[in-house]
Design a protein around this motif. Structure first.
Motif, PDB file in Angstrom:
ATOM      1  N   VAL A 150       1.046  -1.252  -0.134  1.00 52.61           N
ATOM      2  CA  VAL A 150      -0.155   0.045   0.057  1.00 52.61           C
ATOM      3  C   VAL A 150       0.889   1.254   0.031  1.00 52.61           C
ATOM      4  O   VAL A 150       0.581   2.285  -0.891  1.00 52.61           O
ATOM      5  CB  VAL A 150      -1.179   0.172   1.155  1.00 52.61           C
ATOM      6  CG1 VAL A 150      -1.600   1.437   1.185  1.00 52.61           C
ATOM      7  CG2 VAL A 150      -1.807  -1.257   0.892  1.00 52.61           C
ATOM      8  N   SER A 151       1.981   1.223   0.919  1.00 47.68           N
ATOM      9  CA  SER A 151       2.692   2.469   0.767  1.00 47.68           C
ATOM     10  C   SER A 151       3.638   2.437  -0.467  1.00 47.68           C
ATOM     11  O   SER A 151       3.802   3.804  -1.066  1.00 47.68           O
ATOM     12  CB  SER A 151       3.909   2.324   2.083  1.00 47.68           C
ATOM     13  OG  SER A 151       3.090   2.247   3.247  1.00 47.68           O
ATOM     14  N   SER A 185       1.028   4.009  -2.878  1.00 48.69           N
ATOM     15  CA  SER A 185       0.840   5.338  -2.900  1.00 48.69           C
ATOM     16  C   SER A 185       2.169   6.251  -3.150  1.00 48.69           C
ATOM     17  O   SER A 185       2.024   7.257  -3.782  1.00 48.69           O
ATOM     18  CB  SER A 185       0.691   5.549  -1.337  1.00 48.69           C
ATOM     19  OG  SER A 185      -0.499   5.007  -0.978  1.00 48.69           O
ATOM     20  N   TYR A 244       2.218   9.148  -6.450  1.00 49.20           N
ATOM     21  CA  TYR A 244       2.443  10.448  -6.297  1.00 49.20           C
ATOM     22  C   TYR A 244       3.593  10.741  -7.221  1.00 49.20           C
ATOM     23  O   TYR A 244       3.754  11.886  -8.041  1.00 49.20           O
ATOM     24  CB  TYR A 244       2.804  10.942  -4.759  1.00 49.20           C
ATOM     25  CG  TYR A 244       3.338  12.455  -4.553  1.00 49.20           C
ATOM     26  CD1 TYR A 244       2.125  13.071  -4.484  1.00 49.20           C
ATOM     27  CD2 TYR A 244       4.433  12.573  -4.430  1.00 49.20           C
ATOM     28  CE1 TYR A 244       2.444  14.579  -4.492  1.00 49.20           C
ATOM     29  CE2 TYR A 244       4.735  13.942  -4.358  1.00 49.20           C
ATOM     30  CZ  TYR A 244       3.783  15.025  -4.510  1.00 49.20           C
ATOM     31  OH  TYR A 244       4.107  16.181  -4.158  1.00 49.20           O
ATOM     32  N   CYS A 259       8.665  10.238  -0.979  1.00 51.32           N
ATOM     33  CA  CYS A 259       8.129   9.219  -1.646  1.00 51.32           C
ATOM     34  C   CYS A 259       9.192   8.244  -2.316  1.00 51.32           C
ATOM     35  O   CYS A 259       9.020   7.126  -2.190  1.00 51.32           O
ATOM     36  CB  CYS A 259       7.044   9.625  -2.624  1.00 51.32           C
ATOM     37  SG  CYS A 259       5.618  10.239  -1.919  1.00 51.32           S
TER      38      CYS A 259
END
Length: 103
Positions: free
Chosen positions: A14-15, A18, A22, A43
């Motif tokens: 999930v990280s 994401s 971005y 990120c």
């Protein structure tokens, strides 16, 4: 590599998704995404750390296929490993010198 449970890998996925989303949005100039240099850098670091712990080709093949940012991070880590191996194998004196200088 460390041992991760499937739940741990899901959380990291999930990280990674994401962070890659971005980065891709910013790289593509998406008008709905505001570029924050610190967030962009964070990120990239998150993606690099996750891919350092888990092989992205094994654990995140769909992300690697769909995200240019994820592919670039995975490729840069792979190239870094090759350079490290080559340096140790072909230039042992340089490796010793660089290790001394980094301490």
């Amino acid at each position: 590599m460390r041992h991760f449970t499937p739940d741990n890998i899901d959380v990291l996925a999930v990280s990674a998704i994401s962070a890659a989303a971005y980065l891709d949005a910013c790289d593509q100039g998406d008008q709905t995404t505001q570029l924050d240099p610190r967030c962009y850098q964070a990120c990239g670091k998150v993606l690099r750390e996750i891919f350092s712990m888990l092989d992205p080709a094994i654990h995140f093949p769909v992300l690697i296929e769909q995200s240019a940012a994820a592919r670039e991070v995975a490729e840069s880590l792979r190239i870094g490993k090759l350079i490290s191996i080559s340096r140790l194998g072909y230039y042992p004196e340089l490796s010793i010198l660089l290790n001394r200088a980094s301490v």
